[in-house]
Design an enzyme around this catalytic site. Structure first.
Site, mmCIF file in Angstrom:
data_model
loop_
_atom_site.group_PDB
_atom_site.id
_atom_site.type_symbol
_atom_site.label_atom_id
_atom_site.label_comp_id
_atom_site.label_asym_id
_atom_site.label_seq_id
_atom_site.Cartn_x
_atom_site.Cartn_y
_atom_site.Cartn_z
ATOM 1 N N THR A 61 11.650 -0.655 0.050
ATOM 2 C CA THR A 61 12.722 0.341 -0.093
ATOM 3 C C THR A 61 12.318 1.684 0.492
ATOM 4 O O THR A 61 13.046 2.302 1.257
ATOM 5 C CB THR A 61 13.079 0.542 -1.576
ATOM 6 O OG1 THR A 61 11.885 0.923 -2.269
ATOM 7 C CG2 THR A 61 13.658 -0.718 -2.191
ATOM 8 N N ARG A 62 11.126 2.114 0.134
ATOM 9 C CA ARG A 62 10.667 3.433 0.585
ATOM 10 C C ARG A 62 10.348 3.409 2.080
ATOM 11 O O ARG A 62 10.567 4.393 2.792
ATOM 12 C CB ARG A 62 9.443 3.864 -0.231
ATOM 13 C CG ARG A 62 9.014 5.296 0.033
ATOM 14 C CD ARG A 62 9.883 6.319 -0.678
ATOM 15 N NE ARG A 62 9.788 7.660 -0.117
ATOM 16 C CZ ARG A 62 8.746 8.463 -0.215
ATOM 17 N NH1 ARG A 62 7.681 8.084 -0.894
ATOM 18 N NH2 ARG A 62 8.754 9.663 0.339
ATOM 19 N N ALA A 82 -2.863 -0.910 -11.289
ATOM 20 C CA ALA A 82 -2.924 -2.210 -10.610
ATOM 21 C C ALA A 82 -3.179 -2.024 -9.124
ATOM 22 O O ALA A 82 -2.978 -0.939 -8.582
ATOM 23 C CB ALA A 82 -1.600 -2.955 -10.778
ATOM 24 N N LYS A 121 -1.001 -11.180 -12.529
ATOM 25 C CA LYS A 121 -0.091 -10.598 -13.532
ATOM 26 C C LYS A 121 0.207 -11.617 -14.636
ATOM 27 O O LYS A 121 0.370 -11.244 -15.803
ATOM 28 C CB LYS A 121 1.214 -10.135 -12.874
ATOM 29 C CG LYS A 121 1.115 -8.773 -12.208
ATOM 30 C CD LYS A 121 1.074 -7.644 -13.241
ATOM 31 C CE LYS A 121 0.978 -6.285 -12.579
ATOM 32 N NZ LYS A 121 0.706 -5.186 -13.514
ATOM 33 N N GLU A 131 6.705 -16.636 0.021
ATOM 34 C CA GLU A 131 7.689 -15.585 -0.302
ATOM 35 C C GLU A 131 8.359 -15.867 -1.645
ATOM 36 O O GLU A 131 8.451 -17.021 -2.088
ATOM 37 C CB GLU A 131 8.736 -15.529 0.827
ATOM 38 C CG GLU A 131 9.877 -14.530 0.640
ATOM 39 C CD GLU A 131 9.450 -13.067 0.578
ATOM 40 O OE1 GLU A 131 8.903 -12.664 -0.464
ATOM 41 O OE2 GLU A 131 9.674 -12.327 1.565
ATOM 42 N N TYR A 183 -1.424 -11.626 -6.461
ATOM 43 C CA TYR A 183 -0.968 -10.550 -7.353
ATOM 44 C C TYR A 183 -0.193 -11.134 -8.535
ATOM 45 O O TYR A 183 -0.443 -10.807 -9.693
ATOM 46 C CB TYR A 183 -0.088 -9.570 -6.573
ATOM 47 C CG TYR A 183 0.699 -8.624 -7.449
ATOM 48 C CD1 TYR A 183 0.107 -7.488 -8.008
ATOM 49 C CD2 TYR A 183 2.046 -8.867 -7.734
ATOM 50 C CE1 TYR A 183 0.836 -6.627 -8.820
ATOM 51 C CE2 TYR A 183 2.775 -8.012 -8.549
ATOM 52 C CZ TYR A 183 2.164 -6.902 -9.084
ATOM 53 O OH TYR A 183 2.877 -6.062 -9.903
ATOM 54 N N ILE A 226 -1.793 6.597 -14.015
ATOM 55 C CA ILE A 226 -0.944 7.792 -14.202
ATOM 56 C C ILE A 226 -0.537 8.419 -12.870
ATOM 57 O O ILE A 226 0.479 9.099 -12.784
ATOM 58 C CB ILE A 226 -1.657 8.822 -15.104
ATOM 59 C CG1 ILE A 226 -0.652 9.888 -15.588
ATOM 60 C CG2 ILE A 226 -2.842 9.460 -14.393
ATOM 61 C CD1 ILE A 226 -1.190 10.809 -16.652
ATOM 62 N N SER A 229 5.399 -8.163 -14.458
ATOM 63 C CA SER A 229 6.198 -8.085 -13.233
ATOM 64 C C SER A 229 7.105 -9.296 -13.077
ATOM 65 O O SER A 229 6.717 -10.426 -13.402
ATOM 66 C CB SER A 229 5.247 -8.017 -12.041
ATOM 67 O OG SER A 229 5.936 -8.330 -10.854
ATOM 68 N N GLU A 261 7.579 -10.627 -10.420
ATOM 69 C CA GLU A 261 6.899 -11.500 -9.457
ATOM 70 C C GLU A 261 6.332 -12.743 -10.143
ATOM 71 O O GLU A 261 6.116 -13.768 -9.511
ATOM 72 C CB GLU A 261 5.755 -10.742 -8.776
ATOM 73 C CG GLU A 261 6.169 -9.891 -7.608
ATOM 74 C CD GLU A 261 6.620 -10.712 -6.402
ATOM 75 O OE1 GLU A 261 5.855 -11.559 -5.923
ATOM 76 O OE2 GLU A 261 7.757 -10.501 -5.943
HETATM 77 N N1 LIG Z 1 6.645 -4.292 1.777
HETATM 78 C C1 LIG Z 1 7.480 -4.852 2.707
HETATM 79 N N2 LIG Z 1 8.321 -5.814 2.291
HETATM 80 C C2 LIG Z 1 9.176 -6.344 3.221
HETATM 81 C C3 LIG Z 1 9.197 -5.908 4.537
HETATM 82 N N3 LIG Z 1 10.142 -6.616 5.203
HETATM 83 C C4 LIG Z 1 10.699 -7.428 4.306
HETATM 84 N N4 LIG Z 1 10.112 -7.279 3.090
HETATM 85 C C5 LIG Z 1 10.437 -8.048 1.875
HETATM 86 O O1 LIG Z 1 10.928 -7.161 0.882
HETATM 87 C C6 LIG Z 1 10.742 -7.758 -0.401
HETATM 88 C C7 LIG Z 1 10.244 -6.697 -1.373
HETATM 89 O O2 LIG Z 1 8.939 -6.334 -1.016
HETATM 90 P P1 LIG Z 1 8.188 -5.105 -1.718
HETATM 91 O O3 LIG Z 1 9.022 -3.893 -1.676
HETATM 92 O O4 LIG Z 1 6.829 -5.020 -1.103
HETATM 93 O O5 LIG Z 1 8.129 -5.511 -3.258
HETATM 94 P P2 LIG Z 1 7.783 -6.876 -4.008
HETATM 95 O O6 LIG Z 1 6.933 -7.750 -3.196
HETATM 96 O O7 LIG Z 1 9.076 -7.438 -4.504
HETATM 97 O O8 LIG Z 1 6.898 -6.378 -5.236
HETATM 98 C C8 LIG Z 1 7.263 -5.198 -5.949
HETATM 99 O O9 LIG Z 1 8.003 -5.521 -7.089
HETATM 100 C C9 LIG Z 1 7.313 -6.254 -8.098
HETATM 101 C C10 LIG Z 1 8.277 -6.515 -9.245
HETATM 102 O O10 LIG Z 1 8.991 -7.695 -8.963
HETATM 103 C C11 LIG Z 1 6.102 -5.474 -8.555
HETATM 104 O O11 LIG Z 1 5.399 -6.170 -9.543
HETATM 105 C C12 LIG Z 1 5.182 -5.218 -7.352
HETATM 106 O O12 LIG Z 1 4.068 -4.442 -7.761
HETATM 107 C C13 LIG Z 1 5.975 -4.463 -6.314
HETATM 108 O O13 LIG Z 1 6.313 -3.210 -6.859
HETATM 109 C C14 LIG Z 1 9.782 -8.925 -0.187
HETATM 110 O O14 LIG Z 1 10.497 -10.135 -0.225
HETATM 111 C C15 LIG Z 1 9.221 -8.690 1.219
HETATM 112 O O15 LIG Z 1 8.868 -9.894 1.922
HETATM 113 C C16 LIG Z 1 8.270 -4.896 4.944
HETATM 114 O O16 LIG Z 1 8.213 -4.494 6.110
HETATM 115 N N5 LIG Z 1 7.440 -4.391 3.978
#
Ligand SMILES: Nc1nc2c(ncn2[C@@H]2O[C@H](COP(=O)(O)OP(=O)(O)O[C@H]3O[C@H](CO)[C@@H](O)[C@H](O)[C@@H]3O)[C@@H](O)[C@H]2O)c(=O)[nH]1
Length: 432
Positions: free
Chosen positions: A285-286, A169, A248, A376, A244, A90, A221, A223
């Site tokens: 993104t953040r 998670a 999932k 990746e 991860y 939550i 997810s 993923e």
């Molecule tokens: N975090 C991060 N990611 C980066 C960066 N530079 C490039 N990336 C790339 O940005 C992409 C997104 O990374 P994240 O925002 O960490 O998200 P995610 O790995 O896609 O996972 C998120 O989405 C999933 C749903 O598909 C969720 O299940 C998971 O919990 C998470 O929220 C990845 O391919 C990662 O290699 C960096 O500096 N930081």
């Protein structure tokens, strides 16, 4: 206490206590009837009360209506027990949006939180009401953990939820390579523990219809698709690329299995990436929008990044929690992909976010190998046609709007940080 059923009505007969030699008077009978109505989630209008000696039924009904009214904030005969939701995770981004959504729908929301030495409830503080204001506080927090099966069962037995949302998670993909064992314990076995707690709770309380119909949502997810090429739908094969994602997948199949083996109303939401100003600061993104805010305000100059070529289907988290809820309102449990169906690279995200405040991302971004992952996921783009058709769901916030919303909030946040830095309360080098 026993009921008779006639059409959709529940019929309760209050015996003539004196004749039957009972100690309970009509007042006490009404109280126990109230408990039953509340527990079983019944609407008072569907309950018919008879008294064997034809005394007091109106009195009993009025008294029950008053008590239910106090509890639900409504009045009169239409009242029933509020729906009750239990949410793990939550305090996270999705948990906070889902809580707002359910409160606004009239639910009572219970959240399970982990004990932490620092408070970790920032995302829900704005909706928290001290439980001493019992009639107003409809969100309640309890200590529990997905690694502690007994705590899960105990809270289910206490809270008697109608719907259970498993959002908790260790959700960071890159971090799961560092702590794979813990990730599996929370994400995979944690879901299994919760499913088993729900199943055994429902079995132990199966005389109550509301318990038999308890509904379970599993946060899946995109993923899980990993290296499967896009567009990915419910029928695309899973090929996980991280501890991860593998965990999932296990949670997904546990959920399917509990549905098939025990008839549990259990759904998997296969959500593609969903973001918001409440997104954790180490997701890409953040991380970008925080940096844009800080660079714009002069608190930071460089941003260290990993693979800019990855493509993601990014939606707004506030839109996605509605899909979770919709899944649990259907007649039959099923699995659904939730996505915008539009994909962008990390580089495009940088371009839009920096460009929005008049900055050039190339002047600030430095590639750092540390942020590349051992394996990746190159491209995620969902096919959410089933959710759109069956649930009537569609995303409201598009890519550009999402980026702008996040940058706007993070520029404001950076301005507040600057005040702290200027006053000496914070070190400007502290970066998210
Ligand atoms: N975090 C991060 N990611 C980066 C960066 N530079 C490039 N990336 C790339 O940005 C992409 C997104 O990374 P994240 O925002 O960490 O998200 P995610 O790995 O896609 O996972 C998120 O989405 C999933 C749903 O598909 C969720 O299940 C998971 O919990 C998470 O929220 C990845 O391919 C990662 O290699 C960096 O500096 N930081």
């Amino acid at each position: 206490m026993s009921w008779n059923q006639f059409n959709s009505k529940r019929i309760y007969i209050i015996p003539d206590f004196k004749e039957a030699g009972y100690k309970m008077n009509s007042n006490q009978a009404a109280n126990s009837l109230y408990d039953q109505i509340y527990k079983e989630n019944l609407f008072l209008k569907n309950v018919v009360i008879y008294h064997q000696a034809n005394r007091y039924p109106d009195f009993a009904k009025k008294m029950i209506a008053n008590r239910l009214g106090e509890r639900t904030g409504a009045a009169g005969e239409e009242v029933g027990r509020r729906k009750v939701a239990l949410i793990t995770g939550i305090t996270g981004q999705d948990g906070s949006y889902l809580t707002e959504f359910l409160l606004q729908k009239g639910y009572e929301v219970h959240g399970l939180i982990r004990r932490s030495s620092n408070f970790n409830t920032q995302r829900i503080n704005h909706i928290y009401i001290d439980p001493h204001n019992a009639h107003k506080a409809r969100m309640k927090l309890h200590y529990a953990d997905l690694t502690d099966a007994s705590s899960l069962r105990r809270w289910l037995d206490t809270i008697l939820p109608d719907e259970v949302y498993n959002l908790a998670a260790q959700s960071h993909v890159a971090v799961s390579f560092e702590i794979p064992d813990y990730t599996a314990d929370v994400v995979a076995t944690g879901a299994l523990r919760l499913l088993e707690a729900v199943r055994s709770h429902a079995a132990a309380t199966s005389s109550s219809p509301s318990r038999r119909h308890i509904r379970y949502y599993q946060a899946g997810s995109s993923e899980m698709f990993g290296s499967t090429p896009p567009p990915q739908s419910e029928s695309s094969p899973f090929h996980p690329r991280s501890p991860y994602a593998a965990a999932k997948c296990a949670a997904h199949w546990y959920t399917v299995n509990y549905r098939e083996a025990y008839g549990l109303f259990a759904c998997n939401g296969i959500l593609f990436n969903h973001e918001s100003p409440r997104r954790g600061e180490n997701f890409v993104t953040r991380k970008i929008t925080r940096a844009v805010g800080r660079i714009k305000i002069g608190l930071q100059s460089k941003l260290f990044m990993g693979n800019l070529g990855a493509r993601r289907d990014w939606g707004f988290a506030g839109d996605y929690v509605e899909a979770m809820w919709l899944m649990l309102q259907q007649e039959r449990p099923d699995d659904y992909v939730v996505a915008t169906e539009e994909a962008h690279t990390v580089e495009e995200f940088l371009e839009v976010a920096f460009g929005y405040v008049g900055l050039e991302w190339r002047d600030h971004v430095v590639i750092d190998k540390r942020y590349f992952r051992p394996a990746e996921v190159d491209e995620l783009q969902g096919d959410s046609s089933k959710a759109r058709r069956v649930l009537g769901w569609k995303p409201r916030v598009g890519f550009q709007e999402l980026v702008r919303m996040m940058v706007d909030e993070d520029v404001e946040l950076a301005k507040r940080e600057k005040v702290l830095v200027d006053a000496g309360y914070m070190d400007a080098q502290q970066q998210p």
